[in-house]
Design a protein around this motif. Structure first.
Motif, PDB file in Angstrom:
ATOM      1  N   PHE A   1      -5.070  -5.395  -8.456  1.00 10.34           N
ATOM      2  CA  PHE A   1      -4.181  -4.234  -8.620  1.00 10.34           C
ATOM      3  C   PHE A   1      -5.126  -3.160  -8.402  1.00 10.34           C
ATOM      4  CE2 PHE A   1      -2.039  -0.852 -10.962  1.00 10.34           C
ATOM      5  CZ  PHE A   1      -0.762  -0.740 -10.229  1.00 10.34           C
ATOM      6  N   VAL A   2      -5.306  -2.313  -7.431  1.00 10.81           N
ATOM      7  CA  VAL A   2      -6.102  -1.155  -7.018  1.00 10.81           C
ATOM      8  C   VAL A   2      -5.679   0.138  -7.131  1.00 10.81           C
ATOM      9  CG1 VAL A   2      -7.744  -0.481  -5.461  1.00 10.81           C
ATOM     10  CG2 VAL A   2      -7.418  -2.775  -5.535  1.00 10.81           C
ATOM     11  N   MET A   3      -6.107   0.907  -7.812  1.00 10.07           N
ATOM     12  CA  MET A   3      -5.679   2.466  -8.109  1.00 10.07           C
ATOM     13  C   MET A   3      -6.727   3.420  -7.473  1.00 10.07           C
ATOM     14  SD  MET A   3      -4.108   2.360 -12.031  1.00 10.07           S
ATOM     15  CE  MET A   3      -5.492   1.317 -12.793  1.00 10.07           C
ATOM     16  N   ALA A   4      -6.187   4.611  -6.927  1.00 12.28           N
ATOM     17  CA  ALA A   4      -6.814   5.265  -6.146  1.00 12.28           C
ATOM     18  C   ALA A   4      -7.330   6.411  -7.224  1.00 12.28           C
ATOM     19  CB  ALA A   4      -6.348   5.945  -4.834  1.00 12.28           C
TER      20      ALA A   4
ATOM     21  N   ARG B   1       6.530 -13.324  -1.845  1.00 10.21           N
ATOM     22  CA  ARG B   1       5.462 -13.237  -2.833  1.00 10.21           C
ATOM     23  C   ARG B   1       4.982 -11.774  -2.779  1.00 10.21           C
ATOM     24  NH1 ARG B   1       2.233 -17.243  -2.989  1.00 10.21           N
ATOM     25  NH2 ARG B   1       0.202 -16.018  -3.770  1.00 10.21           N
ATOM     26  N   LEU B   2       3.959 -11.664  -3.835  1.00 10.69           N
ATOM     27  CA  LEU B   2       3.455 -10.208  -3.753  1.00 10.69           C
ATOM     28  C   LEU B   2       1.943 -10.538  -4.463  1.00 10.69           C
ATOM     29  CD1 LEU B   2       2.904  -6.942  -3.247  1.00 10.69           C
ATOM     30  CD2 LEU B   2       3.952  -6.730  -5.725  1.00 10.69           C
ATOM     31  N   ASP B   3       0.896 -10.248  -3.596  1.00  8.33           N
ATOM     32  CA  ASP B   3      -0.459 -10.558  -4.147  1.00  8.33           C
ATOM     33  C   ASP B   3      -1.607  -9.514  -4.528  1.00  8.33           C
ATOM     34  OD1 ASP B   3      -0.623 -13.570  -3.312  1.00  8.33           O
ATOM     35  OD2 ASP B   3       0.091 -12.707  -1.518  1.00  8.33           O
ATOM     36  N   ALA B   4      -1.038  -8.327  -4.085  1.00  3.53           N
ATOM     37  CA  ALA B   4      -2.026  -7.180  -4.280  1.00  3.53           C
ATOM     38  C   ALA B   4      -1.108  -5.791  -4.109  1.00  3.53           C
ATOM     39  CB  ALA B   4      -3.084  -7.167  -3.496  1.00  3.53           C
ATOM     40  N   VAL B   5      -1.468  -4.684  -4.718  1.00  3.28           N
ATOM     41  CA  VAL B   5      -1.012  -3.392  -4.864  1.00  3.28           C
ATOM     42  C   VAL B   5      -1.990  -2.477  -4.710  1.00  3.28           C
ATOM     43  CG1 VAL B   5       0.599  -1.820  -6.348  1.00  3.28           C
ATOM     44  CG2 VAL B   5       1.163  -4.039  -6.212  1.00  3.28           C
TER      45      VAL B   5
ATOM     46  N   VAL C   1       0.765  -1.181  -0.041  1.00  3.37           N
ATOM     47  CA  VAL C   1      -0.299   0.059   0.064  1.00  3.37           C
ATOM     48  C   VAL C   1       0.923   1.240  -0.117  1.00  3.37           C
ATOM     49  CG1 VAL C   1      -1.854   1.154   1.054  1.00  3.37           C
ATOM     50  CG2 VAL C   1      -1.820  -1.211   1.275  1.00  3.37           C
ATOM     51  N   THR C   2       0.762   1.822  -1.063  1.00  6.32           N
ATOM     52  CA  THR C   2       1.743   3.219  -0.912  1.00  6.32           C
ATOM     53  C   THR C   2       0.621   4.329  -0.209  1.00  6.32           C
ATOM     54  OG1 THR C   2       0.723   4.132  -3.265  1.00  6.32           O
ATOM     55  CG2 THR C   2       2.589   2.605  -3.148  1.00  6.32           C
ATOM     56  N   GLY C   3       1.513   5.236   0.102  1.00  2.00           N
ATOM     57  CA  GLY C   3       1.000   6.603   0.868  1.00  2.00           C
ATOM     58  C   GLY C   3       0.198   6.196   2.086  1.00  2.00           C
TER      59      GLY C   3
END
Length: 309
Positions: free
Chosen positions: A147-150, A93-97, A12-14
């Motif tokens: 992948f979720v973008m705000a 691993r990486l599952d979501a961003v 999660v960024t920010g």
């Protein structure tokens, strides 16, 4: 079916403050291991501070979860690679961003400097390219990713004085429309969240006293977090959806098309004909949501369901 992310890793960024913090905490509560990224700058993007990210990590760990802090700059191609590598190096691993980090430099277009334009586009829209580019090989290899973008209604609908921010946020809708197609074969879902909450970025935008205790409750970031957690989860099976979320309301925003007016293409029409047919050309009573140039969303998911038996 309970929404769970046990054993999954989410970046999660920010995530040091506001909405990102709420997302990170809620994801961890649902079992995710979280990379908490935050550059720690001001609302306009100046400065750097690792403290906010580490504070959220401390909160997650105190509640029994797993998290690690990252202070990288989301506008940097190299830093985004490093934060994704951090997830894989730490947990394999990486599952979501969740591409959530953002800044504001609000000014009307005739007063907006090139620097104000470039900085906002870089942090918001280039961030999404950076993260998608580096996450995609991992998602493809494991045949899974979220992948979720705000995004923001400032771009999807419009808001005075936010041309740079609105353009970046609307650009995410176009990026989602392409990535949903590129990712479907590999079980990669790409969706948008359009949040509205009381944070330091919106304190002066809501038109109300930022210290109003009632406003702090009804517009708390925690109202948005459940939608993001679901979009990041294995339970979310749809792609290409934009969810608007705020205290007391969840809804969907979509670009739609209509059937329009057809004519014999062997005959060329003039502007007078176009003007005479304007009301029919722009009528949305038969509107539908496209999936691609060839299918409506309804047709696509019906065919997909039939193929799965």
């Amino acid at each position: 079916m309970a929404v769970r992310l046990d054993g999954q890793v989410v970046l999660v960024t920010g995530a040091g403050r506001g909405l990102g913090r709420a997302y990170a905490l809620d994801l961890a509560k649902h079992g995710a291991k979280v990379v908490v990224n935050d550059f720690g700058g001001s609302v306009s993007g100046e400065g750097h501070d690792d403290t906010p990210a580490q504070q959220v990590v401390n909160e997650i760990k105190a509640a029994g979860g797993e998290a690690i802090a990252d202070g990288g700059d989301v506008g940097s191609y190299e830093d985004c690679y490093k934060m994704i590598k951090l997830a894989v190096d730490t947990w394999g691993r990486l599952d979501a961003v969740v591409a959530n980090a953002g800044i504001l430099r609000d000014v009307t277009i005739h007063n907006m400097s090139e620097q104000d334009w470039d900085a906002v586009i870089r942090v918001h829209l280039k961030q999404c390219y950076n993260l998608a580019h580096h996450a995609w090989p991992i998602f493809r290899q494991q045949s899974y990713g979220r992948f979720v973008m705000a995004t923001s209604t400032s771009g999807l609908i419009g808001n005075f004085g936010q041309a740079n921010y609105g353009a970046a946020k609307a650009g995410m809708y176009g990026l989602m429309n392409v990535l949903k197609l590129e990712g479907e074969k590999y079980n990669i879902n790409v969706n948008l969240i359009a949040p509205a909450a009381q944070t330091r970025m919106t304190a002066n935008l809501m038109g109300r006293d930022p210290n109003d205790p009632e406003r702090a409750v009804v517009m708390a970031p925690e109202h948005v977090a459940p939608a993001v957690t679901y979009l990041c989860s294995p339970q979310c099976e749809e792609s290409g959806i934009c969810i608007a979320a705020s205290g007391g309301r969840y809804s969907r925003i979509a670009i739609v098309a209509n059937k329009g007016v057809t004519y014999d293409p062997h005959e060329f029409k003039d502007a007078d004909w176009f003007a005479a047919n304007w009301s029919k050309i722009t009528d949305l009573s038969d509107a539908y949501v496209p999936w691609s140039f060839r299918e409506t969303r309804e047709e696509h998911y019906a065919a997909k369901k039939a193929a799965q038996g």
